[in-house]
Design an enzyme around this catalytic site. Structure first.
Site: not given
Ligand SMILES: O=P(O)(O)OC[C@H]1O[C@H](O[C@H]2O[C@H](CO)[C@@H](O)[C@H](O)[C@H]2O)[C@H](O)[C@@H](O)[C@@H]1O
Length: 826
Positions: A204, A405
């Site tokens: 993730h 991110d």
């Protein structure tokens, strides 16, 4: 069974086996009731859980994870969900939960030490913040072993339930950087116990480039652990390629970058980009129902983040400060609302960041606050889903500017909640996974404070129609690629494993035969239903000639355009600096859109015309300027082209030695008359002080003239050779494939690609023709009827102002201005 019954969960259960999900945390946490001492579930509302839990439940699967509490008695029973629980995990019975128990100190060393102290900063490419401690690594190994053991136990449970000859093998899906070693052990143990399963891993967070990854002393073990899977998923292709690179360099694996395959120990592992989405419809619903919470008439710039050093919060505040310094007109007009959700509060780095943020907010507020206004409203805490949806819905700009991110779901949630008309603007960092796919957002490098301030300014003043087109695109993509479709894509990738795994030998040998357009355009156009072609004329379609009358359209280009114009799915507009009748004459094709005078006049295929309103004083000024230019600088072969609303001063036929001086004189006259001199090929365009250019005109044409239905998949190509085309390239940035025609390299352009000549433009048009050639011709003019309707209903917001000679160009109002709308005539 929960109320959520996603289509992904239904498709998962048509024929497939069960799924075992392995994640650091269970999809709920356990809490002890202070009064009764009983354990209780506290459900999670996250998007991931929403999508995955129904699939696990319907397939009779199992979830393996830590319950969020250290239990003294590892055999204490996991409670069932509360009967009032309506979340997707409510149907997950306790017999379908395999909890992880770990000794608290060991768990702390694994979780805070290795996961968050090492892998988190390292994988976010911040190695200076990472610690490399052998004991933490040992704890990581031990905990991963525990997870692997419990997963094998879950596999046995499933086998007992389904019987030996039950359905197809279960999928074991391991999640995230906490569990990068588990898969290999699960595979080995399952093989020993003769249990078949398909193994997948999804990361993730970003997977870093090799140069960063190899700093980790035990990096080989990490790769081997992940490669225990059959399929490895990341958010975006870049992370896939980083991973493949590391496998090749560290372990010497044979790899296929084109098909994203890695070979190890006779097995082929598929690597796949699987960008996660959000529960789009749920956010729309929240936004529809949420009461307004922002009582302000200021434009709100919104930031929502966990308080984490990867999120670029300090840079963001400084960029906002720079905005107020550079553009004081925003003082008392805008407000930055920053919501920082507390995170990892017992870690020193996070405490330091909180301190730094508190001080910075205080300093900036202290510097700019006026009696009626403070620039930053700072919330350090959690906000509820309803309130959050209201913030997303009512904000004018969302600032999503992490330094790094994996994906960033705030960007997607904001877009989902943008149900107001006109919508706001999304700003995203290119260093977030979201930045790779959300092309129509404004891209902002958070490290470059000046540029960040510029991007925020651009967002605040962006015309309504550009905002609308950009947000429509963004919303449509996120709706299509929501979290359910992510789940489906994962299941599909697992389904097609066998076929793809055979490919490595064959495909990696194949020569590359595709040409440039195939590489760039076919990826962009794909299975597109409709294509909008926006083309400049001089220097793009027609080669530059000594005089405008001689710049004729090459016959082959004309015929190609003609054929393209007959295709039902191709929409063409020629956007030129010439006046509209002249350019239509030069091209000579009926049934397409023509924009002249850089878009001030637009001639629709049905004969109706849009003319940007020109106030009297501006018309008078054009006449005066024409006279001044004719009297003072029309010598030595120089002349003025009178195009009505616009003038072009040409000096192509002036001897080279005299050109600069003459052009300089003309530039002065143009400026003094209140116009902007724009350099063209051996010419100076005198542009009126209006906020209307090829960019605004392109957006207008796309929105209204073509009558396109934006719920379809539409692609846009823009090609132009001039500085005036740069306005369009900028306005369409992220939304279109853009080409700048230039014979040599140009440093300042917003275009994505360069084409060397008008011949290359023809080649591109022919490529498009080939691509669309199997489609049927346009049946009737229904499209144009739709277009007419669209034009009639749209509110054009533009205004003119003759500025004082030194004032900046006028900015049109952001709200509808009924007194100054553009005129349409048939
Ligand atoms: O927007 P465009 O379609 O590219 O038009 C820009 C200007 O093109 C014409 O001038 C240029 O092309 C002429 C013919 O090749 C050439 O002689 C001249 O030197 C160029 O500047 C046109 O005359 C202008 O009105 C347009 O604005």
């Amino acid at each position: 069974m929960s109320g959520t019954d996603s289509s992904a969960s239904r498709s998962a259960c048509n024929s497939k086996g069960s799924m075992i999900v392995v994640s650091n945390r269970l999809p709920f946490i356990l809490k002890r009731n202070d009064k009764t001492g009983d354990l209780e579930r506290k459900a999670s509302a996250g998007g991931l859980v929403t999508a995955v839990a129904p699939v696990v439940i319907r397939g009779g699967g199992i979830w393996v994870g830590w319950p969020g509490i250290h239990l003294d008695d590892p055999n204490e029973k996991i409670p069932e969900s509360n009967p009032n629980d309506k979340t997707p995990t409510a149907g997950l019975l306790s017999e379908k939960i395999v909890p992880i128990h770990a000794e608290p100190k060991l768990f702390d060393s694994y979780y805070n030490g290795c996961c968050n102290g090492t892998f988190w900063p390292l994988f976010h490419s911040m190695p200076d913040r990472a610690t490399f401690i052998a004991d933490h690594w040992k704890a990581y190994i031990k905990c991963n072993e525990e997870f692997a053991e419990k997963t094998v136990h879950a596999l046995h449970l499933l086998k007992q339930q389904k019987g030996k000859n039950g359905s197809s093998p279960p999928i074991v899906w391991v999640h995230d950087y906490h569990l990068m070693l588990a898969a290999n052990w699960i595979r080995q143990r399952a093989e020993e116990d003769d249990i078949k399963c398909k193994l997948a891993f999804f990361l993730h967070i970003p997977f870093p480039p090799w140069d960063i990854f190899r700093l980790f002393p035990w990096s080989d073990e990490v790769l081997q652990g992940i490669l225990g899977c059959d399929m490895v998923g990341f958010h975006i292709t870049d992370y896939c390629l980083n991973f493949i690179d590391c496998c090749q360099r560290n372990l010497g694996c044979r790899v296929d970058r084109k098909n994203l395959l890695v070979e190890l120990g006779g097995r082929t592992i598929c690597v796949r980009p699987l960008p996660i989405g959000v529960p789009f419809d749920r956010f729309v619903q929240l936004a529809q129902n949420a009461k307004p919470v922002l009582s302000t008439n200021q434009q709100v710039i919104l930031g929502v983040d966990r308080l984490d050093y990867t999120k670029g919060l300090v840079h963001r505040l400084k960029a906002f400060e720079r905005l107020l310094e550079k553009y004081p007109e925003h003082i008392e007009k805008v407000m930055l609302l920053q919501i920082s959700v507390p995170s990892r509060t017992d870690v020193k780095e996070y405490q330091d960041l909180k301190e730094e943020m508190d001080q910075l907010v205080g300093r900036i507020n202290g510097r700019f606050t006026t009696p009626n206004w403070s620039p930053i409203r700072y919330i350090y805490g959690c906000v509820g889903q309803d309130e959050l949806a209201a913030f997303y819905r009512d904000a004018a700009v969302a600032l999503v500017t992490p330094l790094r991110d994996g994906m960033n779901l705030v960007a997607k949630e904001f877009v989902a909640c943008q149900i107001n008309k006109p919508p706001g603007v999304l700003i995203v960092s290119p260093f977030a996974g979201a930045g790779e796919m959300m092309h129509e957002a404004l891209i902002c490098n958070p490290y470059e404070l000046d540029d960040a301030a510029e991007v925020i300014h651009r967002a605040l003043i962006m015309p309504e129609d550009e905002r609308t087109v950009r947000m429509n695109h963004l919303r449509r993509r996120e709706q299509l690629n929501d979290v359910d479709s992510w789940m489906k894509a994962f299941l599909k990738a697992m389904d097609s494993l066998e076929e793809e795994a055979d490919d490595i030998g064959a495909t990696s040998m194949q020569p590359v035969t595709i040409d440039d357009f195939d590489e760039y355009l076919s990826k962009y156009i794909g299975y597109t239903q409709k294509l909008a072609l926006l083309l400049d004329y001089d220097g793009t379609l027609a080669p530059i000639a000594p005089h405008p009358d001689l710049a004729t359209l090459p016959l082959e280009t004309k015929h190609t355009l003609q054929r393209l114009s007959n295709m039902s799915d191709v929409y063409i507009a020629i956007i030129s600096g010439r006046n509209v009748d002249n350019v239509k004459n030069m091209v000579g094709i009926e049934g397409i859109t023509y924009a002249g005078n850089h878009g001030l006049e637009i001639l629709h295929p049905d004969g109706s015309k849009f003319v940007h309103p020109m106030p009297m004083e501006l018309q008078d000024a054009v006449v005066d300027l024409l006279k001044a230019l004719q009297e003072q600088v029309c010598k030595d072969g120089a002349w003025v082209e009178n195009k009505g609303a616009l003038l072009t001063f040409h000096y192509r036929e002036t001897p080279v030695a005299k050109r600069a001086a003459l052009a300089e004189q003309a530039r002065k006259l143009i400026t003094e008359a209140g116009f902007t001199p724009a350099p063209a090929h051996c010419a100076l365009e005198a542009r009126p002080p209006v906020e209307w250019d090829k960019g605004r005109a392109s957006i207008y044409i796309l929105r209204t003239a073509f009558g396109l239905d934006w719920s379809e998949r539409i692609r846009i190509i823009y090609a132009g050779d001039d500085v005036t085309d740069e306005d369009a390239m900028l306005a369409l940035k992220g939304m279109a494939a853009t080409f700048r025609i230039a014979s040599s390299h140009i440093t300042k352009t917003s275009a994505e690609r360069r084409l060397s000549s008008t011949d290359s433009v023809l080649a591109m048009l022919k490529w498009v023709e080939r691509h669309f050639s199997r489609r049927k011709p346009r049946a009737n003019s229904l499209t144009y009827k739709n277009a007419r309707k669209a034009r009639d209903t749209i509110q054009m917001h533009m205004s003119y102002q003759m500025p004082a000679k030194t004032s900046p160009r006028h900015t049109p109002p952001l709200t509808p201005d009924k007194t100054s709308s553009g005129s349409e005539s048939s």
